[in-house]
Design a protein around this motif. Structure first.
Motif, PDB file in Angstrom:
ATOM      1  N   PHE C 141      15.946  47.430  71.580  1.00 58.93           N
ATOM      2  CA  PHE C 141      15.538  46.251  72.337  1.00 58.93           C
ATOM      3  C   PHE C 141      14.416  46.510  73.315  1.00 58.93           C
ATOM      4  O   PHE C 141      13.817  45.579  73.819  1.00 58.93           O
ATOM      5  CB  PHE C 141      16.743  45.653  73.081  1.00 58.93           C
ATOM      6  CG  PHE C 141      17.528  44.711  72.241  1.00 58.93           C
ATOM      7  CD1 PHE C 141      17.491  43.359  72.489  1.00 58.93           C
ATOM      8  CD2 PHE C 141      18.295  45.160  71.188  1.00 58.93           C
ATOM      9  CE1 PHE C 141      18.200  42.481  71.716  1.00 58.93           C
ATOM     10  CE2 PHE C 141      19.005  44.291  70.418  1.00 58.93           C
ATOM     11  CZ  PHE C 141      18.961  42.944  70.680  1.00 58.93           C
ATOM     12  N   THR C 142      14.136  47.779  73.631  1.00 58.90           N
ATOM     13  CA  THR C 142      13.023  48.032  74.533  1.00 58.90           C
ATOM     14  C   THR C 142      11.832  48.630  73.806  1.00 58.90           C
ATOM     15  O   THR C 142      10.885  49.065  74.453  1.00 58.90           O
ATOM     16  CB  THR C 142      13.429  48.996  75.657  1.00 58.90           C
ATOM     17  OG1 THR C 142      13.921  50.195  75.060  1.00 58.90           O
ATOM     18  CG2 THR C 142      14.488  48.413  76.538  1.00 58.90           C
ATOM     19  N   ALA C 143      11.838  48.630  72.480  1.00 59.16           N
ATOM     20  CA  ALA C 143      10.709  49.176  71.743  1.00 59.16           C
ATOM     21  C   ALA C 143       9.499  48.274  71.924  1.00 59.16           C
ATOM     22  O   ALA C 143       9.624  47.052  71.999  1.00 59.16           O
ATOM     23  CB  ALA C 143      11.054  49.283  70.262  1.00 59.16           C
ATOM     24  N   GLU C 144       8.311  48.883  72.031  1.00 57.09           N
ATOM     25  CA  GLU C 144       7.117  48.053  72.119  1.00 57.09           C
ATOM     26  C   GLU C 144       6.910  47.381  70.780  1.00 57.09           C
ATOM     27  O   GLU C 144       7.214  47.953  69.735  1.00 57.09           O
ATOM     28  CB  GLU C 144       5.892  48.897  72.467  1.00 57.09           C
ATOM     29  CG  GLU C 144       6.055  49.762  73.682  1.00 57.09           C
ATOM     30  CD  GLU C 144       6.303  51.195  73.312  1.00 57.09           C
ATOM     31  OE1 GLU C 144       5.927  51.582  72.201  1.00 57.09           O
ATOM     32  OE2 GLU C 144       6.891  51.909  74.134  1.00 57.09           O
ATOM     33  N   GLU C 145       6.362  46.176  70.832  1.00 55.91           N
ATOM     34  CA  GLU C 145       6.311  45.408  69.594  1.00 55.91           C
ATOM     35  C   GLU C 145       5.257  45.973  68.645  1.00 55.91           C
ATOM     36  O   GLU C 145       5.563  46.362  67.532  1.00 55.91           O
ATOM     37  CB  GLU C 145       6.024  43.958  69.908  1.00 55.91           C
ATOM     38  CG  GLU C 145       7.072  43.411  70.855  1.00 55.91           C
ATOM     39  CD  GLU C 145       7.437  42.010  70.538  1.00 55.91           C
ATOM     40  OE1 GLU C 145       6.715  41.394  69.733  1.00 55.91           O
ATOM     41  OE2 GLU C 145       8.422  41.524  71.074  1.00 55.91           O
ATOM     42  N   SER C 146       3.995  45.950  69.077  1.00 53.49           N
ATOM     43  CA  SER C 146       2.972  46.514  68.182  1.00 53.49           C
ATOM     44  C   SER C 146       1.774  46.935  69.027  1.00 53.49           C
ATOM     45  O   SER C 146       0.835  46.182  69.197  1.00 53.49           O
ATOM     46  CB  SER C 146       2.534  45.490  67.148  1.00 53.49           C
ATOM     47  OG  SER C 146       2.238  44.280  67.783  1.00 53.49           O
TER      48      SER C 146
END
Lengths: 116, 94, 154, 88, 81, 135, 239
Positions: C141-146
């Motif tokens: 849930f805290t991963a950067e999107e792109s």
């Protein structure tokens, strides 16, 4: 003994009837919000009837206390889920179905509510 | 490609159904799976470990190694997830 | 996705439910002997309480109770607790994970010693599973999107 | 009495089938979510009925409590995602 | 085992599985996979595997669906097949 | 014939479910769809294992009337337990851990999917393969 | 002549002195008043500070203890085992949970009496269930008819409730009585989706809102008074 059985059967049939109407409403009603009316709360009351029936069937014990807790948590959680999903729909700008099949809301409601 | 995978799936299913005909009947109390070691577990759970829930006894006592391995697998999966997605320095090059 | 919700109802209901979920999860862990339950289930329910807290009250309030670093440490502690109980049995003169030898230091009968050993092992499993599930949840849930520097191929 | 519980349980399963229609063919994701939350409540009740049929309800009640406590997390997360993305 | 429950629940499981792999909207597929887990839990309960049902209930209601929705929110929602 | 079907249909059910999962894993191009297929496949296998544990007319494997009194169990309990009355606990144990491992692997798979999306900007397998071949 | 002049002058002198005395008295009075006000204000502020300070320090501990007791009751009802070992486990688990989550269960500490609130809430539940049953029958009759006579509309009203917990009670009660769903709450304005005209009219009467306000003592405005009179409470506490 026979009184208990009759009581259990009555409660269960009442709950089953409410489940039936809720499901019928889920199938028949015209749009999403009205469907939520049927499912979100008819289900809750029907589940309460079933839980009361099971508590009566099992008699007075700690299991009945657990059943009471299940009812309490259900009455807390179920309306919240209904509210959350309906709020998401409202914020996404889903127009509610109205009688004339046209949107008759006053302007500022649409402005504040639907952010589309 | 889709046709090929459909054929492969159906072939696998046919082979498995052919194999299932030699299985013991469903719900048979005397099937080989439930006659060798599980009666021992069921009968001696209270005596050995004072635990009525036989599943817990088998999980943590009789087959403790197994569960230790499983816990390690879960731990490793979590660490792998952390390695893949965790905050880290920018990659060099490319 | 994980910032604080601006919905009063969800926040308040989550606030009321989270302590009960945690106590229920601990009950599931501790009473795995007599009713269905045990370390795996209790750990997952514990993680679910943190998920609910994170979704409704935002990441900061969740980090105050279970940060990523703490999750890493706790998951290691869980696995080490499991292994440590086994090693303790080894030290006391039995086989690995032979809890009956724990009766020597706990001064109970071997059957009860095995029961207590099962309880300790379940606590270890619950800690490990809870921390790992929290780790996975935070990571996804805290991963950067792109971020741009990954788009070098196009 | 057990026969009665089995009949009620089968009737509940038929209602679940009707909800499943809304869950699979529902026009949007919102209708699906409504159908699935309805299925969740019915699942809880069917679990308890199975407990009565097995005559071990004190064991089955724990699972029902899990559903009562945790079933709305998925809906809340879904609502949050929809609110953020803004499309249905 | 309770035979009538078994037949009906297996039918539900099939419906959910087929719907989950045919729907093009990934979010809907994920949500239907949650319903699939409900029916799996019921199936195992009627086979008297109560601990497995407990695990499936807590996993699917607490973590599984949430993780899938998170992954979909970080990637794309539409799929081509 | 009816007897035959009743005693074997459960295995066929799990085989059909497994076929659905297998087909989804092979034929679907979207990666999340593949993960869903993997999930269905795993549940089918768990379904098979649990099926082997069923005994007709057996209840859950939690012993009745024996709440933690070890001494009583030693005296007269060992022979009093009727094995046919309880389901086989061994497959339950194996599958219980398998489900939790399933969720952990699901987390790793989703992490990999998110990384692939970051790198290539798409989730379709054929497009990814095209991008990989190009450079 | 001189006598009159003398008299006048003395008279004037007396008048001047009188005025000066008046001024002095007035000055003294204002000074006394001012200082008294100042001291009272300072005292009050100090008492207030002391009161809130002690309250803050006290409430964390009180929160932990209260949460532990509530959770322990829940644990005992769940567990059903009352031997020493399991009770010790329960106390440890509940204390741990209360330490971790002490600010969740009692988030906004109020001076109002908890026991009265609990009693009123319990008295509220049967009325709510009766309402739910009545309205459920209404919706069932709507659904079962061949041509469903529904007329959905959105009702908007502003609430006078202040705390979030009473807002949540009202919103969940509205959602539970079929025919109405709380769609959104924005700055105290409720957006309610009503299924038919009859339900919407019932909602506008505001009976439920009054009852909820009565439960949480917001009709009496006890809450505001108590916060303003912190010093008095502090003094009564000290003596």
């Amino acid at each position: 003994m026979i009184v208990k059985d009759v009581l259990v059967i009555l409660f269960m049939l009442g709950g089953f009837f409410l489940f039936f109407t809720a499901t019928l409403g889920l199938l028949r009603l015209p749009d999403f919000f009205t469907r939520l009316h049927a499912t979100g709360k008819g289900d809750t009351l029907a589940a309460l009837w079933f839980l009361v029936a099971l508590a009566v069937y099992h008699g007075f014990s700690l299991t009945s206390a657990k059943i009471v807790f299940i009812a309490v948590f259900l009455f807390l959680a179920q309306p919240t889920a209904t509210h959350a999903i309906s709020r998401a729909a409202f914020r996404c700008g889903v127009r509610p179905w109205t009688l004339e099949r046209a949107v008759l809301l006053d302007e500022d409601t649409v402005e504040q509510g639907g952010e589309k | 490609m889709k046709i090929l995978s459909l054929i492969a799936g159906v072939l696998m299913g046919a082979a498995l159904i052919y194999g299932s005909l030699d299985m013991p009947k469903w719900g048979d109390p005397h099937s080989p799976a439930s006659t060798h070691v599980s009666p021992y577990y069921l009968q001696h759970s209270i005596e050995h470990a004072a635990t009525p829930n036989v599943v817990t006894t088998v999980l943590a006592d009789y087959r403790g190694y197994d569960t230790l391995g499983e816990t390690t697998v879960v731990f490793t999966a979590g660490m792998a997830c952390l390695l893949l997605l965790g905050k880290r320095r920018k990659r060099q090059g490319k | 996705m994980i910032q604080e919700s601006d919905d009063v109802i969800v926040k308040a209901v989550a606030r009321l439910l989270v302590p009960f979920i945690v106590v229920y999860a601990l009950y599931v862990v501790m009473h795995g002997h007599y009713s269905p339950g045990g370390g795996f289930q209790g750990g997952v329910i514990l993680a679910a309480s943190f998920v609910l807290l994170g979704v409704s009250h935002g990441l900061e309030k969740t980090r105050r109770r279970m940060s990523e670093k703490a999750a890493r440490v706790v998951s290691s502690i869980g696995v080490l607790l499991y292994g440590g109980i086994g090693a303790l049995c080894l030290i006391l003169g039995g086989n690995y994970l032979d809890y009956a030898k724990l009766g020597k230091i706990l001064r109970v009968t071997p059957a009860e010693a095995r029961s207590l050993g099962i309880l300790g092992v379940e606590i270890g499993v619950a800690l490990a599973v809870m921390a790992v599930m929290c780790t996975v949840f935070f990571a996804i849930f805290t991963a950067e999107e792109s971020p741009e520097d990954y788009r070098s191929v196009e | 009495m057990t026969q009665f519980f089995v009949i009620i349980g089968v009737g509940m399963c038929v209602l679940v089938l009707l909800c499943l229609y809304r869950a699979t063919f529902g026009p949007t994701i919102l209708n699906r979510a409504a159908g699935i939350s309805a299925i969740g409540t019915k699942t809880l009740i069917i679990l308890l009925l199975m407990g009565v049929i097995y005559d071990r309800i004190d064991m089955f009640i724990d699972i029902s409590m899990v559903y009562a406590l945790l079933n709305f997390i998925g809906t809340v997360v879904l609502a949050k995602y929809l609110e953020r993305s803004g499309e249905v | 085992m309770i035979l009538p429950f078994d037949l009906i629940l297996v039918l539900f499981v099939y419906i959910c599985a087929i719907a989950a792999i045919t729907i093009k909207d990934l979010l809907s597929a994920v949500v239907i996979l949650g319903a699939y887990s409900f029916f799996m839990c019921l199936l195992w309960t009627q086979m008297a595997a109560i601990d497995v049902a407990f695990t499936e209930a807590s996993v699917s209601a607490g973590i599984g669906t949430v993780l899938m929705i998170g992954a979909v929110s970080k990637t794309k929602r539409r799929s081509n097949d | 014939m009816f007897e035959f079907i009743v005693s074997y249909y459960n295995y066929w059910m799990y085989i059909g479910l497994m076929m659905i999962g297998f087909y989804a894993m092979m034929a679907k191009r979207n990666l999340v769809k593949k993960i869903i297929g993997m999930n269905i496949f795993q549940s089918a296998i768990i379904f098979f294992y649990i099926s082997t544990s069923v005994k007709k007319g057996a209840t859950v494997p939690i012993l009745e009337n024996a709440h933690g009194h070890a001494t009583h169990g030693i005296e007269h309990g060992a022979n009093a337990i009727n094995v046919m009355q309880y389901a086989n606990p061994l497959p339950h144990v194996l599958m219980l851990t398998a489900i939790v491992v399933m969720v952990a692997t699901l987390g790793v798979a989703l992490a990999v999917v998110i990384l692939i999306y970051r790198r290539y900007g798409t989730l379709e397998e054929d497009e990814i393969m095209k991008l990989v071949r190009r450079g | 002549m001189e006598v009159t002049l003398l008299l006048e002058s003395t008279d004037n002198a007396f008048r001047v002195m009188e005025r000066a005395r008046e001024h002095a008295v007035g000055l003294l009075d204002t000074a006394v008043q001012f200082t008294a006000e100042q001291t009272r204000f300072r005292q009050e502020k100090r008492g207030q500070l002391l009161f809130t300070g002690t309250q803050k320090r006290k409430t964390q501990f009180q929160n932990i203890v209260g949460t532990t007791i509530i959770l322990l009751a829940f644990w005992m009802l769940l567990s059903g085992k009352f031997d020493a070992f399991h009770l010790t486990l329960g106390v440890i688990c509940c204390a741990l949970t209360a330490y971790l989550f002490h600010d969740l269960l009692f988030a906004n500490v109020r001076v109002g009496d908890m026991r009265v609130i609990a009693a009123r809430f319990i008295a509220y539940i049967p009325w709510l269930i009766e309402q739910i049953i009545l309205a459920n029958i209404h919706v069932a009759s709507l659904v079962l008819r061949r041509k469903m006579p529904i007329d959905p509309q959105i009702v908007k009203f502003k609430t006078k409730l202040e705390t979030d917990i009473s807002c949540v009670t009202l919103a969940n009660s509205i959602t539970l009585t079929p025919g109405t769903i709380t769609m959104d709450i924005k700055d105290g304005v409720f957006y309610v989706h009503a299924l038919s005209q009859k339900v919407a009219n019932e909602l506008n009467a505001g009976d439920m809102e009054d009852r909820v306000a009565h439960i949480f003592m917001e009709a009496d405005h006890l809450y505001v008074e108590d916060v303003l009179d912190a010093a008095r409470i502090y003094q009564t506490l000290r003596t």
